[in-house]
Scaffold this motif. Structure first.
Motif, PDB file in Angstrom:
ATOM      1  N   PRO A  29       0.835  -1.214   0.000  1.00  0.00           N
ATOM      2  CA  PRO A  29       0.000   0.000   0.000  1.00  0.00           C
ATOM      3  C   PRO A  29       0.864   1.256   0.000  1.00  0.00           C
ATOM      4  O   PRO A  29       1.958   1.274   0.558  1.00  0.00           O
ATOM      5  N   GLU A  30       0.369   2.288  -0.680  1.00  0.00           N
ATOM      6  CA  GLU A  30       1.071   3.557  -0.759  1.00  0.00           C
ATOM      7  C   GLU A  30       0.116   4.682  -0.390  1.00  0.00           C
ATOM      8  O   GLU A  30      -1.037   4.699  -0.841  1.00  0.00           O
ATOM      9  N   ASN A  31       0.610   5.619   0.400  1.00  0.00           N
ATOM     10  CA  ASN A  31      -0.242   6.647   0.982  1.00  0.00           C
ATOM     11  C   ASN A  31      -0.987   7.474  -0.067  1.00  0.00           C
ATOM     12  O   ASN A  31      -2.149   7.837   0.128  1.00  0.00           O
ATOM     13  N   ASP A  32      -0.328   7.784  -1.200  1.00  0.00           N
ATOM     14  CA  ASP A  32      -0.968   8.605  -2.225  1.00  0.00           C
ATOM     15  C   ASP A  32      -2.244   7.958  -2.754  1.00  0.00           C
ATOM     16  O   ASP A  32      -3.246   8.640  -3.014  1.00  0.00           O
ATOM     17  N   GLN A  59      -8.909  -9.331 -10.380  1.00  0.00           N
ATOM     18  CA  GLN A  59      -8.815  -7.897 -10.119  1.00  0.00           C
ATOM     19  C   GLN A  59      -8.084  -7.767  -8.791  1.00  0.00           C
ATOM     20  O   GLN A  59      -8.433  -8.396  -7.798  1.00  0.00           O
ATOM     21  N   TRP A  60      -7.027  -6.965  -8.828  1.00  0.00           N
ATOM     22  CA  TRP A  60      -6.185  -6.782  -7.640  1.00  0.00           C
ATOM     23  C   TRP A  60      -6.356  -5.350  -7.150  1.00  0.00           C
ATOM     24  O   TRP A  60      -6.435  -4.409  -7.950  1.00  0.00           O
ATOM     25  N   PHE A  61      -6.423  -5.207  -5.815  1.00  0.00           N
ATOM     26  CA  PHE A  61      -6.711  -3.900  -5.233  1.00  0.00           C
ATOM     27  C   PHE A  61      -5.426  -3.221  -4.777  1.00  0.00           C
ATOM     28  O   PHE A  61      -4.758  -3.689  -3.843  1.00  0.00           O
ATOM     29  N   LYS A  62      -5.079  -2.135  -5.464  1.00  0.00           N
ATOM     30  CA  LYS A  62      -3.938  -1.339  -5.018  1.00  0.00           C
ATOM     31  C   LYS A  62      -4.268  -0.635  -3.711  1.00  0.00           C
ATOM     32  O   LYS A  62      -3.401  -0.436  -2.855  1.00  0.00           O
ATOM     33  N   SER A  63      -5.535  -0.269  -3.547  1.00  0.00           N
ATOM     34  CA  SER A  63      -5.982   0.363  -2.302  1.00  0.00           C
ATOM     35  C   SER A  63      -7.439  -0.009  -2.098  1.00  0.00           C
ATOM     36  O   SER A  63      -8.212  -0.043  -3.058  1.00  0.00           O
ATOM     37  N   ILE A  64      -7.804  -0.305  -0.861  1.00  0.00           N
ATOM     38  CA  ILE A  64      -9.198  -0.625  -0.569  1.00  0.00           C
ATOM     39  C   ILE A  64      -9.551  -0.090   0.814  1.00  0.00           C
ATOM     40  O   ILE A  64      -8.786  -0.250   1.772  1.00  0.00           O
ATOM     41  N   ASP A  68     -11.405  -5.947   3.676  1.00  0.00           N
ATOM     42  CA  ASP A  68     -10.036  -6.459   3.843  1.00  0.00           C
ATOM     43  C   ASP A  68      -9.591  -7.361   2.689  1.00  0.00           C
ATOM     44  O   ASP A  68      -8.543  -7.997   2.767  1.00  0.00           O
ATOM     45  N   ALA A  69     -10.370  -7.445   1.617  1.00  0.00           N
ATOM     46  CA  ALA A  69      -9.971  -8.277   0.479  1.00  0.00           C
ATOM     47  C   ALA A  69      -8.762  -7.654  -0.227  1.00  0.00           C
ATOM     48  O   ALA A  69      -8.601  -6.434  -0.264  1.00  0.00           O
ATOM     49  N   LYS A  70      -7.928  -8.503  -0.785  1.00  0.00           N
ATOM     50  CA  LYS A  70      -6.765  -8.026  -1.558  1.00  0.00           C
ATOM     51  C   LYS A  70      -6.983  -8.193  -3.061  1.00  0.00           C
ATOM     52  O   LYS A  70      -6.406  -7.474  -3.869  1.00  0.00           O
ATOM     53  N   GLU A  71      -7.822  -9.166  -3.442  1.00  0.00           N
ATOM     54  CA  GLU A  71      -8.106  -9.420  -4.839  1.00  0.00           C
ATOM     55  C   GLU A  71      -9.334 -10.312  -4.931  1.00  0.00           C
ATOM     56  O   GLU A  71      -9.777 -10.908  -3.939  1.00  0.00           O
TER      57      GLU A  71
END
Length: 413
Positions: A29-32, A59-64, A68-71
């Motif tokens: 995860p990245e703050n931006d 489908q992959w989640f860069k931010s959610i 709590d799913a990641k993909e």
């Protein structure tokens, strides 16, 4: 195994290749990006917001935010449909009433999606890489202001991805440059040492021979021996300068010294092979300069060597002119050689570019000499250009700034 299917964009292979170029899948995860999903949730008043990137199987989640799913598998992804229309938001007010999604496990089970709105993330090449979307567990609609804000946020997501990719490429280029420069320095140091050892042996042998011959040898032999010793000493000095530069590149600019131009030029001429019939005319008046002698010697060695190699006249002439003004030392090196075609004048300083021209020694150039000259001139805060006409010769005009490099330059290579 799911019976759900999903549509594919027409340019799916190219789209996947574009997505891979960002090297963003499965990153931390990245703050931006986190801030943009937070804003999307707040503006649209939804419980879930996410940045989804769609690859070939998921489908992959860069931010959610809000789950709590990641993909998820691609066949479950609402975004598989969103990326089909790159020009607009896809809105599903109630997924339970939409034939595309009513049997979707994400609708019938956790997280019980009812409302969905997604904006395609379209990059600068026109590929939809995924979407910025908001979800909720109850029927919903967005007003015009919310829709406009969601589009703006989606553009910001793409901007962050582009910046991230460009930064990664820049870091890779810098790393490659550092590795290349390190190799060059090590090579220069090794080559200089390899050259210095036989030169030292030649000097010792010549001096020993000089002592043995003493007064018995004829004057011609003495002159040849003296010339050999003098030339060897000059080459050793040049090698020592190469060693100093390879271990501390900043010395190119910081080691300024007061020098006599004609003395330096005579030294350069003595180091190169000047064939019979080629005349090199030095400036008629002596001039004293303060600059890097190492750099200036290398510039003239390359320019004069080229002027000799590409001279097809029986009487080759090379004229060196000098002029100084308040800020710069200005030089001209003019020859009456083969000349350069006008279409090639801007190309000759490119690295490793050759014009497939055979020189007077029946050899082709490597494309390194003039690139080196241009690099050195620019490091000395100057500029170089060439004027030429086929059959009549060429004039290289360059300048170097007075006191160039007094302030250390950390990026010399």
């Amino acid at each position: 195994m799911s019976n759900l299917s999903y549509p594919l964009p027409e340019n799916e292979d190219e789209r996947l290749e574009a997505l891979a170029s960002y090297d963003i899948l499965d990153t931390m995860p990245e703050n931006d990006f986190e801030e943009l999903t937070h804003l999307a949730s707040e503006i649209c008043q939804t419980s879930v917001a996410l940045i989804s990137l769609v690859d070939d199987k998921r489908q992959w989640f860069k931010s959610i935010l809000g789950h709590d799913a990641k993909e998820t598998p691609r066949e479950y992804a609402f975004c598989s449909h969103t990326i089909l229309n790159k020009n607009d938001i896809m809105i599903v007010p109630d997924a339970r009433k939409d034939e595309r999604f009513l049997a979707n496990p994400l609708v019938t089970g956790n997280p019980n999606i009812v409302f969905y709105a997604g904006v395609p993330l379209v990059n600068e090449d026109g590929f939809a890489l995924g979407s910025l979307c908001v979800l909720d567990t109850m029927p919903k609609n967005l007003n015009a202001r919310q829709l406009k804000s969601l589009r703006i946020l989606a553009k910001q997501v793409i901007t962050q991805m582009e910046l991230r990719r460009k930064l990664a490429r820049l870091e890779k280029s810098n790393q490659n440059l550092l590795e290349t420069n390190s190799f060059i320095q090590k090579f220069a140091s090794t080559a200089a040492h390899d050259i210095k050892n036989p030169l030292s042996g030649m000097l010792l042998t010549s001096q020993a021979l000089q002592m043995r011959l003493g007064k018995e040898s004829d004057d011609k032999s003495k002159r040849l021996l003296d010339l050999n010793i003098t030339s060897t000493k000059k080459l050793l000095t040049l090698v020592d300068e190469m060693l100093a530069y390879s271990s501390a590149p900043s010395s190119l600019l910081t080691n300024q010294n007061c020098l006599d131009l004609n003395t330096l030029l005579k030294n350069v001429v003595s180091l190169i092979d000047v064939p019979y019939g080629v005349k090199i005319n030095l400036p008629q008046v002596d001039h004293t300069l303060t600059c890097s002698s190492v750099a200036l010697e290398q510039i003239f060695i390359n320019l004069l060597t080229n002027a000799i190699r590409y001279n097809d006249k029986e009487g080759g002439v090379i004229n060196i002119q000098f002029r100084e003004d308040s800020d710069f030392y200005n030089f001209k090196v003019t020859d009456n050689g083969m000349g350069i075609a006008e279409k090639n004048l801007d190309k000759i300083f490119y690295k490793e570019l050759t014009l497939n021209v055979i020189d007077r020694f029946n050899q082709k150039g490597t494309g390194v000499g003039l690139y080196t000259v241009k690099s050195l001139v620019e490091k000395l805060q100057g500029s170089i250009k060439v004027e030429s006409q086929i059959g009549s010769g060429s004039t290289f005009i360059f300048s170097i700034k007075k006191n160039a490099g007094v302030e250390e330059d950390d990026e010399l290579l």
